[in-house]
Design an enzyme around this catalytic site. Structure first.
Site, short mmCIF file in Angstrom:
data_model
loop_
_atom_site.label_atom_id
_atom_site.label_comp_id
_atom_site.label_asym_id
_atom_site.label_seq_id
_atom_site.Cartn_x
_atom_site.Cartn_y
_atom_site.Cartn_z
N SER A 227 98.44 26.01 66.85
CA SER A 227 98.03 27.16 66.07
C SER A 227 97.93 28.38 66.98
CB SER A 227 96.67 26.89 65.41
OG SER A 227 96.17 28.05 64.80
N ASP A 259 91.59 23.32 60.04
CA ASP A 259 91.47 21.99 59.45
C ASP A 259 92.27 21.91 58.15
OD1 ASP A 259 89.60 21.60 61.52
OD2 ASP A 259 88.01 22.41 60.26
#
Length: 319
Positions: A227, A259
């Site tokens: 990410s 998440d």
């Protein structure tokens, strides 16, 4: 069926206000209480997307009891080890302009017996899924290790999951991540800062992130889902490498967005550009929701996602 493991879960209290005035009395416009912890959030996002999931976690004290109740109310199966310590409570302060202040508690210390019981519960949950014919496809092990669990605990878990015939995604950092790499987790999900920490050098461009992810693969990770915050995500695997982005007009709260991305990735099969696109769509939707609310399919905007195998290596990363 996807099982999540959260060794250090939490109750997450989020307060929304205009601007935080440090050292003064602040009055929240809204507040909410959500089940927290990275693996817990993955289970919440999977449930919101219509996937079956079981959350495995240690729970202790009144806060642990409330956390378990909140998860069950959301339709999530809970498999818990009862521990002597109290489950932690974290606080987030979300400002209207997008600022977010987080206070994360340390959490309880697990004993040797509680650590062993958690590993045993993961094994039993995995076997139970296989025994019902509703086999466990993935286990997602997420978050920091609580006090009392050595860095090699995740490595033991990866080996145990593989011996049971399932794949495992690992979202952690620091010594626990490095110790787990030789066990060959099927995917690891570091952010930019965690990538830099793992390889011991700055990650300033997309090319730096690609090189760092490649180094994690050399150490044992089969795939790296990295990410890059507002700059998108990377997927580096033996089958190929892809970069994607999903711009949003405004960020309301980024709590749990990573998440949600992992849930989208695993729910879409956990490999290849389609899974990366799903990860980006889920993450982009999550940052536009309050607190740690997880997106439903109605919140997703797949048309806003762009995924390419042409990596923009020279592109600088913001922040």
């Amino acid at each position: 069926m996807i099982v999540t493991i959260t060794p250090n879960p939490s109750l997450d209290r989020t307060y929304e206000l205009g601007t935080l005035a440090v050292g003064e009395v602040n009055r929240a416009g809204q507040d909410r209480l959500d089940p927290g912890g990275k693996g817990v959030n993955v289970s919440r996002a999977l449930t919101a997307a219509g996937h079956r999931t079981t959350a495995v976690l240690p729970l202790g004290g009144p806060s642990g009891g409330l956390l378990g109740d909140l998860l069950r109310r959301q339709g999530i199966d809970v498999a818990a080890v009862t521990i002597a310590g109290d489950t932690r409570i974290n606080v987030s302060i979300a400002e209207d302009g997008g600022g977010l202040t987080k206070i994360n508690a340390v959490g309880p210390e697990l004993s040797g017996a509680e650590s062993a019981a958690l590993l045993a519960l993961v094994r039993d949950t995995q076997q139970a899924g296989r025994g019902t014919g509703d086999g466990v496809d993935w286990l997602a092990c997420c978050g920091s290790l609580p006090r009392g669990l050595r860095p090699g605990w995740y490595a033991d878990l990866v080996a145990q999951v593989h011996s049971g015939g399932a794949r495992i995604a690992l979202d952690t950092s620091g010594p626990a991540l490095l110790a787990a790499l030789p066990a060959r987790p099927d995917v690891v999900k570091p952010n930019r800062e965690e990538l830099a920490e793992a390889v011991g050098r700055p990650v300033a461009t997309v090319g730096d992130a690609v090189a760092a992810a490649g180094q994690l693969r050399e150490r044992g990770a089969q795939q790296v889902l990295a990410s890059l915050g507002a700059d998108g995500m990377l997927l580096i695997a033996e089958e190929g490498s892809w970069y994607g982005s999903a711009p949003v007009a405004a960020v309301r709260s980024d709590v749990g967005a990573g998440d949600a991305s992992l849930a989208g990735f695993l729910g879409a099969g956990g490999t290849g550009p389609e899974a990366l696109a799903a990860a980006l769509a889920h993450g982009a939707a999550a940052v536009q929701l309050p607190g740690s609310v997880m997106p439903t399919p109605a919140d997703l905007d797949p048309a806003a996602v762009v995924v390419t195998a042409d990596l923009p290596l020279e592109r600088p990363l913001r922040g």
